[in-house]
Design a protein around this motif. Structure first.
Motif, PDB file in Angstrom:
ATOM      1  N   MET A  27       9.979 -11.119 -14.354  1.00  0.00           N
ATOM      2  CA  MET A  27       8.716 -11.717 -14.790  1.00  0.00           C
ATOM      3  C   MET A  27       8.723 -13.238 -14.558  1.00  0.00           C
ATOM      4  O   MET A  27       7.857 -13.790 -13.892  1.00  0.00           O
ATOM      5  CB  MET A  27       8.489 -11.417 -16.271  1.00  0.00           C
ATOM      6  N   SER A  65      17.842 -11.235 -14.990  1.00  0.00           N
ATOM      7  CA  SER A  65      19.163 -10.756 -15.436  1.00  0.00           C
ATOM      8  C   SER A  65      19.483  -9.411 -14.798  1.00  0.00           C
ATOM      9  O   SER A  65      18.638  -8.514 -14.767  1.00  0.00           O
ATOM     10  CB  SER A  65      19.196 -10.593 -16.958  1.00  0.00           C
ATOM     11  N   HIS A  81      22.157 -13.836 -13.456  1.00  0.00           N
ATOM     12  CA  HIS A  81      20.731 -14.126 -13.622  1.00  0.00           C
ATOM     13  C   HIS A  81      20.295 -14.757 -12.307  1.00  0.00           C
ATOM     14  O   HIS A  81      20.727 -15.859 -11.978  1.00  0.00           O
ATOM     15  CB  HIS A  81      20.505 -15.101 -14.781  1.00  0.00           C
ATOM     16  N   LEU A 104      15.679 -19.012 -25.942  1.00  0.00           N
ATOM     17  CA  LEU A 104      14.667 -19.065 -24.872  1.00  0.00           C
ATOM     18  C   LEU A 104      14.386 -17.683 -24.278  1.00  0.00           C
ATOM     19  O   LEU A 104      13.239 -17.277 -24.118  1.00  0.00           O
ATOM     20  CB  LEU A 104      15.173 -19.977 -23.733  1.00  0.00           C
ATOM     21  N   ALA A 105      15.491 -16.979 -23.975  1.00  0.00           N
ATOM     22  CA  ALA A 105      15.354 -15.742 -23.200  1.00  0.00           C
ATOM     23  C   ALA A 105      14.507 -14.695 -23.901  1.00  0.00           C
ATOM     24  O   ALA A 105      13.793 -13.919 -23.264  1.00  0.00           O
ATOM     25  CB  ALA A 105      16.735 -15.168 -22.897  1.00  0.00           C
TER      26      ALA A 105
HETATM   27  C1  LIG Z   1      19.899 -16.133 -20.134  1.00  0.00           C
HETATM   28  C2  LIG Z   1      18.489 -15.850 -19.783  1.00  0.00           C
HETATM   29  C3  LIG Z   1      18.129 -14.603 -19.317  1.00  0.00           C
HETATM   30  C4  LIG Z   1      16.813 -14.340 -18.949  1.00  0.00           C
HETATM   31  N1  LIG Z   1      16.483 -13.119 -18.412  1.00  0.00           N
HETATM   32  C5  LIG Z   1      15.214 -12.914 -17.938  1.00  0.00           C
HETATM   33  C6  LIG Z   1      14.886 -11.695 -17.270  1.00  0.00           C
HETATM   34  O1  LIG Z   1      15.721 -10.800 -17.136  1.00  0.00           O
HETATM   35  N2  LIG Z   1      13.648 -11.549 -16.758  1.00  0.00           N
HETATM   36  C7  LIG Z   1      12.706 -12.524 -16.891  1.00  0.00           C
HETATM   37  O2  LIG Z   1      11.588 -12.332 -16.419  1.00  0.00           O
HETATM   38  N3  LIG Z   1      12.991 -13.670 -17.541  1.00  0.00           N
HETATM   39  C8  LIG Z   1      14.225 -13.912 -18.050  1.00  0.00           C
HETATM   40  N4  LIG Z   1      14.537 -15.105 -18.665  1.00  0.00           N
HETATM   41  C9  LIG Z   1      13.524 -16.129 -18.750  1.00  0.00           C
HETATM   42  C10 LIG Z   1      12.900 -16.310 -20.120  1.00  0.00           C
HETATM   43  O3  LIG Z   1      12.146 -15.200 -20.500  1.00  0.00           O
HETATM   44  C11 LIG Z   1      12.073 -17.557 -20.068  1.00  0.00           C
HETATM   45  O4  LIG Z   1      12.968 -18.639 -19.894  1.00  0.00           O
HETATM   46  C12 LIG Z   1      11.221 -17.747 -21.268  1.00  0.00           C
HETATM   47  O5  LIG Z   1      10.197 -16.814 -21.311  1.00  0.00           O
HETATM   48  C13 LIG Z   1      10.630 -19.163 -21.279  1.00  0.00           C
HETATM   49  O6  LIG Z   1       9.946 -19.427 -20.116  1.00  0.00           O
HETATM   50  P1  LIG Z   1      10.220 -20.767 -19.314  1.00  0.00           P
HETATM   51  O7  LIG Z   1      11.677 -20.908 -19.094  1.00  0.00           O
HETATM   52  O8  LIG Z   1       9.349 -20.761 -18.147  1.00  0.00           O
HETATM   53  O9  LIG Z   1       9.865 -21.895 -20.313  1.00  0.00           O
HETATM   54  P2  LIG Z   1       8.436 -22.590 -20.455  1.00  0.00           P
HETATM   55  O10 LIG Z   1       7.406 -21.568 -20.598  1.00  0.00           O
HETATM   56  O11 LIG Z   1       8.310 -23.594 -19.400  1.00  0.00           O
HETATM   57  O12 LIG Z   1       8.615 -23.302 -21.847  1.00  0.00           O
HETATM   58  C14 LIG Z   1       9.432 -24.480 -21.985  1.00  0.00           C
HETATM   59  C15 LIG Z   1       9.408 -24.962 -23.413  1.00  0.00           C
HETATM   60  O13 LIG Z   1       8.123 -25.277 -23.789  1.00  0.00           O
HETATM   61  C16 LIG Z   1       7.986 -25.168 -25.169  1.00  0.00           C
HETATM   62  N5  LIG Z   1       6.846 -24.272 -25.483  1.00  0.00           N
HETATM   63  C17 LIG Z   1       6.402 -23.246 -24.767  1.00  0.00           C
HETATM   64  N6  LIG Z   1       5.382 -22.631 -25.422  1.00  0.00           N
HETATM   65  C18 LIG Z   1       5.200 -23.311 -26.567  1.00  0.00           C
HETATM   66  C19 LIG Z   1       4.340 -23.186 -27.669  1.00  0.00           C
HETATM   67  N7  LIG Z   1       3.421 -22.206 -27.726  1.00  0.00           N
HETATM   68  N8  LIG Z   1       4.447 -24.081 -28.687  1.00  0.00           N
HETATM   69  C20 LIG Z   1       5.340 -25.076 -28.648  1.00  0.00           C
HETATM   70  N9  LIG Z   1       6.193 -25.240 -27.640  1.00  0.00           N
HETATM   71  C21 LIG Z   1       6.124 -24.376 -26.619  1.00  0.00           C
HETATM   72  C22 LIG Z   1       9.272 -24.550 -25.673  1.00  0.00           C
HETATM   73  O14 LIG Z   1      10.127 -25.544 -26.169  1.00  0.00           O
HETATM   74  C23 LIG Z   1       9.824 -23.943 -24.444  1.00  0.00           C
HETATM   75  O15 LIG Z   1      11.232 -23.800 -24.507  1.00  0.00           O
HETATM   76  C24 LIG Z   1      15.845 -15.367 -19.088  1.00  0.00           C
HETATM   77  C25 LIG Z   1      16.208 -16.608 -19.589  1.00  0.00           C
HETATM   78  C26 LIG Z   1      17.521 -16.861 -19.925  1.00  0.00           C
HETATM   79  C27 LIG Z   1      17.907 -18.220 -20.442  1.00  0.00           C
END
Ligand SMILES: Cc1cc2nc3c(=O)[nH]c(=O)nc-3n(C[C@H](O)[C@H](O)[C@H](O)COP(=O)(O)OP(=O)(O)OC[C@H]3O[C@@H](n4cnc5c(N)ncnc54)[C@H](O)[C@@H]3O)c2cc1C
Length: 1049
Positions: free
Chosen positions: A786, A820, A876, A1030-1031
């Motif tokens: 995703m 992942s 990942h 985060l994840a």
């Molecule tokens: C170890 C690991 C495994 C993962 N595995 C998968 C996987 O298998 N498949 C997959 O699709 N994804 C995976 N992810 C991704 C994970 O789902 C995303 O990192 C997560 O959804 C956040 O999206 P982003 O990193 O784009 O952060 P962004 O959406 O860019 O957000 C960044 C920051 O903005 C702030 N923020 C966001 N929204 C709000 C809000 N409403 N209010 C206040 N602050 C806010 C928060 O501080 C947030 O951390 C994984 C992540 C990690 C670290």
């Protein structure tokens, strides 16, 4: 595996037989009787199987006063273009032929010839009948495993059918000239026959009465026999084949040199026993089976007997106990079980050199080929049913009344057998066979609770039964050498071994590559069911255990054969072959152990909720009633449905047992290999799955500790999972969380769990069979794609990857990251989220596609690391999808429903991470306590430092608070539904990772620098807990949700 090729000319089948005896009985055996290399016998029809046209013509000519030899002369006149040849090539109808032929004959003798009457005689029922000696010979040939064919120059009858007055079922191949349009001696028709038989010319023998037909066959390299009269031809065929074809006492051969018995003294003894009429020549033949205790066919006057004796030489006292055989056969005969009638036991070694016993010869049919070729399905069914029936009859014998109470030990038969065969295996072990190691551990732990004690045969299979040739009735059960008292189900399982072996297996011809149901043969499961039904006992649900045990026994026996072959004269190729058999059969045994594990797992309790309405329920009962004990639940232990259970001791008994077994498994098997697994993740081989994990998965499956995650609400019929409630699973999932590696070992790890749940809920049957089943079996892994680097993916509506429909397929383009599991070589499925319609309402733009990982256009750019850890082998990954084409039926639910599915995917699975985080912290606190008790600083143990004490106290309180919240969320999901539990789900997602970070951080601090290294799980726990902030969705998103809901209250 092609066993026939592998074991051609191998001594294994023979060695099996001798090794199958009690271990102490193995002694120097004569070499196997090695025979021919023929695979097929081809028969001409007229003149070989039925009277020849010339002999019919001769008789007819006499009767009709026609000059002798006229008919044959007319038939051959004209050669290839003559009417007879054309008739046999199917080019002429009967009337046309008779007209032309009649004219020809009349012209020859210058008077009318009634050829119609010759034709009627030739094709009449009383003339066109197969010679009985030939029928007997064909049966015998097939019984020896050779193929048979009829290759006939024949013609069409007036009714349009071809002339073939034979039972076609006797032949594997029938080639008729009138159907093929080719006649013998045209080489093409021989080649056609060989091809259909799938044999080489040199592997076949052809019988015909006409020299030119034989010559053509011989020119192709086929061995030929000219048939002048059937008896002589069969004699010749016998010498080719090396076994008798006439007046046969099946399975006999001349007495081997080393096995001769003194005839004079035997004859004298027989006279005394049978009376003075027993005079005349004594015929002694040896049975080819009965290698351990030599067995003879004895004919004297009108008596036909079977003599079974001990082998010559020095024997161990308990070995070759023919006295026991005599005793059991006699007792069973008196009890009405069909066995040969025994006449006398002679323990006086002076008569023929060793003790022996005599029984009456029982004529009948022994079916060596378990597929019963040439029979109708109903006949096969009847044969197997008779086999089952006679086994029931044997097992129903009243041991006491039959005087057999001391024939063997009572009780614990399987346990003793497992010990014996384990000991035997260890004594002959040549290397480590993983499946054998697992079985040696697994079998004693899964012994059947209730074992009956009856007479057991020990080698009960189809070819140890003599059947009535006319009907499906067992006349006698043979070979009692391995009989004793024991668990009757072991005989039932033993008689089903062939079901799982291939048809070219060298020891027992198997059925696994045939459709038994179509053949009319019951499946092993049906065979067990019929047995239990006839015995009026409950269905043997653990029949897979008995199969596992039986194949284990076979594997242990074969290991002995292998060891001896290594020491003995066999070539290294042969030794290697028998070694492969051990692996093959032990793997089969292990497959059954796994099936039994799944059965246990399926037998887990189904805890369904009586109501989904939280408010209704909440009115009826208080949410939490402290019980005053550490085993805490809101209500009594006996009825745990709808009860908030806050400690595992209060779980219902089966789930508590599951909890207990899971805990023991993790402690005994997972903790001890954690360091190796951590090291593997840092090694060069890190991107390959560690073999120890795979090994433990097999073990977990076989113990029913597998796929525990699927909740009752997703899988109400428990088709795929254990059907535990979310609350029950929360307790188990916490246990798995104690080790980073444990969830995968039990097939309960992300992202597979979420993907499996998605497939159960939304997948079509086709999608389920392609992806869900292998995932449930742990054969493949998967990922969920995703998140995208260019958009804030915490808001799933931002996802930009495109899914376009073009020319009947979907084309994907997109850039994803943090996927992942995508680097795992076992990952075969990518559950992909992308936009199908950017113009649709915000929550209907996304769709989910099932993308096979081997689709062209998927490019993993790099593994991403969390604090420098790459989390191999799954990792990942950052991935590009460039013009990836996927068939339309790979869409889940339909276009625009991705958001809905992603929400559902995170249904119960939404709090699995939280459950595991509680496990991380419990383990962390335990490690911390241990560490601070054993280290001293500034004159006292660390544990006595006030700050450490405070940290321990804070951690305990943190963990318990978070656990209560996890359990409450799980409980509400169970009783009130996921929607009603949304607040609690969001709260625990907000709370658990931060709580875990605090607890782990305190422990790392108490550990000192060691806490940061990978010598303990703390560093990994910490990095995962951090990633989960985060994840599993950023904390902020969960906090926003909680606040919004709170404000609405
Ligand atoms: C170890 C690991 C495994 C993962 N595995 C998968 C996987 O298998 N498949 C997959 O699709 N994804 C995976 N992810 C991704 C994970 O789902 C995303 O990192 C997560 O959804 C956040 O999206 P982003 O990193 O784009 O952060 P962004 O959406 O860019 O957000 C960044 C920051 O903005 C702030 N923020 C966001 N929204 C709000 C809000 N409403 N209010 C206040 N602050 C806010 C928060 O501080 C947030 O951390 C994984 C992540 C990690 C670290």
């Amino acid at each position: 595996m092609g066993f026939t090729r592998l074991f051609r000319c191998s001594p294994v089948p023979w060695a099996w037989r001798s090794a199958h005896m009690k271990p102490a009985q193995i002694w120097a055996q004569p070499p196997p009787r090695w025979k021919h290399s023929y695979k097929a016998v081809i028969f001409d029809m007229g003149g070989v199987l039925i009277p020849s046209p010339s002999s019919v013509a001769a008789a007819w000519e006499v009767q009709n006063r026609i000059p002798s030899g006229m008919i044959i002369k007319a038939l051959v006149t004209g050669g290839e273009k003559g009417p007879w040849k054309r008739f046999m090539r199917g080019e002429m109808a009967v009337q046309e032929f008779l007209q032309e032929f009649g004219t020809q004959c009349s012209e020859m003798i210058k008077s009318p010839v009634p050829v119609d009457s010759f034709f009627s005689l030739l094709t009449s029922g009383q003339v066109a009948k197969q010679f009985s000696v030939m029928t007997e010979a064909i049966n015998r040939i097939r019984a020896e495993g050779l193929k048979t064919a009829v290759l006939s120059n024949n013609f069409y009858l007036p009714n349009g059918e071809s002339f073939l007055p034979l039972d076609r079922k006797q032949f594997d191949v029938v080639v008729e000239s009138c159907l093929e349009g080719i006649c013998k001696p045209d080489p093409r028709i021989y080649k056609m026959c060989l091809q259909r038989l799938q044999v080489e010319p040199s592997e076949s023998i052809f019988l015909d009465d006409l020299g030119h037909n034989l010559k053509a066959a011989a020119q192709l390299g086929i061995h030929t026999i000219k048939v002048n009269d059937a008896e002589n031809a069969l004699k010749e065929l016998e010498t080719f084949l090396g076994f008798p074809l006439r007046n046969i006492i099946p399975n006999t051969c001349p007495v081997r040199k080393t096995m001769e018995i003194p005839r004079d003294s035997l004859q004298k003894y027989l006279k005394n026993l049978l009376g003075s009429q027993a005079a005349g020549p004594l015929e002694v033949l040896q049975f080819s089976h009965g290698q351990s205790n030599p067995t003879y066919s004895i004919r004297l006057a009108n008596h036909h007997l079977v003599l079974r004796k001990k082998p010559p030489g020095k024997l161990l006292p308990s070995a070759h106990a023919i006295e026991r055989e005599f005793r059991i056969i006699k007792a069973l005969s008196d009890a009405g079980v069909p066995v040969p009638k025994v006449l006398d036991l002679c323990e006086d070694s002076s008569i023929i050199g060793t003790p022996f016993y005599l029984m009456e010869y029982c004529p009948g049919q022994i079916y060596k080929d378990v597929s019963l070729p040439g029979m109708e399905p109903s006949q096969r069914k009847a044969i197997y049913s008779a086999m089952n029936q006679v086994l029931c009859q044997l097992h129903s014998v009243d041991i006491k009344a039959a005087g057999l109470e001391d024939y063997g030990k009572h009780g614990d038969y399987i346990q003793r057998q497992v010990q014996t065969w384990t000991k035997q295996y260890r004594a002959t072990e040549t290397g480590t066979i993983r499946a054998m190691e697992r079985l040696i551990e697994w079998l004693p732990q899964h012994l059947p609770e209730a074992q009956k004690t009856t007479v057991v045969h020990g080698d009960f299979r189809l070819d140890n039964l003599i059947f009535d040739p006319e009907k499906a009735e067992v006349l006698a059960i043979l070979d009692w050498e391995l009989s004793t008292l024991g668990d009757p189900l072991s005989d039932v399982a033993y008689s089903c071994l062939a079901h799982y072996l291939p048809s070219d297996f060298p020891i027992i011809k198997g059925l696994s590559d045939l459709d038994v149901t179509q053949l009319g043969i019951p499946t092993a499961e049906e065979y067990f069911k019929t047995y239990c039904c006839q015995m009026e006992i409950p269905a043997a649900e653990n029949w897979n255990f008995y199969m596992a045990f039986s194949f284990f026994r076979v594997a242990a026996i074969l290991q002995g054969v292998y060891k001896r072959s290594l020491k003995g004269q066999s070539s290294s190729a042969m030794a290697e072959q028998s070694g492969k058999l051990v692996e093959f059969t032990s793997n089969l045994a292990w497959d059954f152990a796994i099936k039994e594990g799944f059965r246990i797992f399926k037998g887990m309790p189904n805890t369904r909720q009586s109501t989904r309405s939280y408010s209704q329920w909440a009115h009826r009962r208080p949410l939490l009633v402290p019980s005053g004990t550490r085993a805490q639940a809101t209500f009594s232990k006996a009825a745990s449905k709808g009860v908030l259970i806050i400690s595992p001791e209060a779980l219902s008994e089966p789930v508590r047992d599951l909890h207990h077994r899971l805990e023991r498994f993790i402690e005994a098997h997972v903790y001890p290999i954690e360091q190796e697994l951590r090291n593997h993740q840092m090694s060069e081989a890190k991107w390959t799955p560690p073999p120890q994990m795979e090994e433990l998965k097999e073990k977990a499956k076989s113990e029913g500790l597998w796929n525990l995650f699927l909740p009752a609400e997703t899988d109400p019929e428990r088709k795929y999972g254990a059907g535990l409630t979310n609350l029950e699973y929360a307790h188990l999932c916490e246990l798995m969380g104690r080790s980073i590696y444990a969830p995968e070992i039990f097939n309960c790890s992300a992202p597979d769990t979420g993907n499996m749940e998605l497939l159960v809920r939304y997948g079509t049957e086709g999608q389920k069979s392609r992806w869900l089943l292998p995932l449930l079996e742990g054969r493949i892994r998967s990922c969920f794609a995703m998140t995208e680097p260019q958009v804030a993916s915490s808001d799933a509506t931002n996802i930009e990857s495109s899914i376009e429909e073009k020319n009947g397929v979907y084309i994907i383009n997109g850039h994803k990251w943090w996927i992942s599991g995508i680097l795992d070589p076992r990952c075969q499925l990518c559950v992909f989220m992308g936009k199908t319609d950017p113009n649709a309402p915000r929550h209907q733009q996304q769709s989910i596609l099932l993308v096979p990982m081997d689709t062209p256009g998927i490019r993993v750019l790099r593994p991403l690391s969390v604090y420098g850890l790459e989390d191999p082998p799954g990792g990942h990954g950052e991935v590009l999808f460039e013009n990836v084409q996927v068939p339309k039926d790979h869409m889940v639910l339909g276009p625009g429903r991705g958001f809905e599915i992603a929400q559902g995917r995170l249904g119960p699975g939404r709090i699995h991470h939280c459950m595991r985080l509680i496990g991380y912290t419990e383990r962390t606190l335990a490690l911390m306590k241990e560490r601070v008790k054993s280290r001293v600083a500034f004159g006292k143990p660390l544990v006595e430092q006030g700050t450490i004490l405070a940290d321990i106290a804070k951690s305990r309180a943190d963990i318990d608070q978070a656990r209560l919240l996890v359990l409450k969320a799980a409980h509400l999901m169970d009783v009130a539904g996921n929607k009603a539990a949304a607040l609690d789900i969001a709260m625990i997602k907000m709370v658990a990772p931060s709580m875990a970070l605090r607890v782990i951080d305190r422990a790392i601090q108490a550990f000192g620098a060691a806490g940061l290294n990978n010598d303990s799980p703390l560093a990994q726990f910490f990095s995962w807990a951090r990633a989960l902030r985060l994840a599993d969705g950023p904390d902020e998103v969960h906090r926003t949700m909680v606040a919004k809901m709170e404000l609405k209250r």
